[in-house]
Design a protein around this motif. Sequence first.
Motif: not given
Length: 313
Positions: A58, A60, A78, A80, A86, A88, A126, A129, A200-201
Amino acid sequence: MKRSASLWIVFLMVLSLVPAAKFASALYGTKVIDGNLGDWGTLDLVAKDKLGYGVDGGNLSSLYVSYDDQYLYIALEANNKANWGMAYGIGIDVDPDSGNGYTGTSDAWGRSISFSGNYAIDYELYTWWDDSQAKPTVEGQENVAFLPWVGDHWEYKTIGEVGGSFGWSGDSSVGLKTLEIKIPWNAIGGKTNKIAVIVWVTGGEGSAVDALPESSVVKDNPNEWGDTDYFTDLAEIYIVPKTIDGDLSDWAGYEVVGVSNLDGPDGADLDKLYVSYDEQYLYVAITTNNTASWGVVYGFGFDGACLVSPPVI
């Protein structure tokens, strides 16, 4: 006369050394929602990871915002290193400084995320993932949730139900790579003068582990997954045309496309170059660090072939 000529040469030299911003489009412009961020440009970039917060699954890296007459466009990127399950989240404040909107401690998906300072969130988006399916989901189906705050509770819809759409890229090795969303203005109360945006994540519960704009609250607790995060920094985006009055308070930091790293002459010392545009006009502004009043010439050069979608100058 000799001094005027030499100052003009110095001015051109300073401009030539300003870091050039190569962009596909500026803040105003229609985006293709396909998960490919190639049509997003420097002036759409409103927040970027510089501090290295986040976790392997996670992390960003960039937040982009653009708009046209019908839609607000938001994209995230992202960086990652692992494929984790996760959530988002994206928050939109359509009337910053008003105090209207959500300021509680359990957001639309029950995460321990709140907002304070000048911001109260009116809409959240929202998606989860799903690491097993390697795609963004809502209740197991590829989707993005659209969640308006209606005074005392959240309403639950999908982005498609309000006339929007989304695109993404990612895989089973590194998880989500990009997510872009278009939201009809009429779904968020109509086109407004200014909005504030944050992304945010987070995990299956708890608080955020990364956010853009960057915030130290995602690193303020050894048990970061389990505390409550209060965000006070959002990216503010002006939607209205610029007011041409010499006051740059309606220009944003992401509209700075060049900063001089030279110590220029007292009366010809450039500081920053700003660029923006809307559906009718191209806007350009400069600031200086002048400490003396000299008779100098300020010049601007434009290469129209490098501008993809602005109006004709």
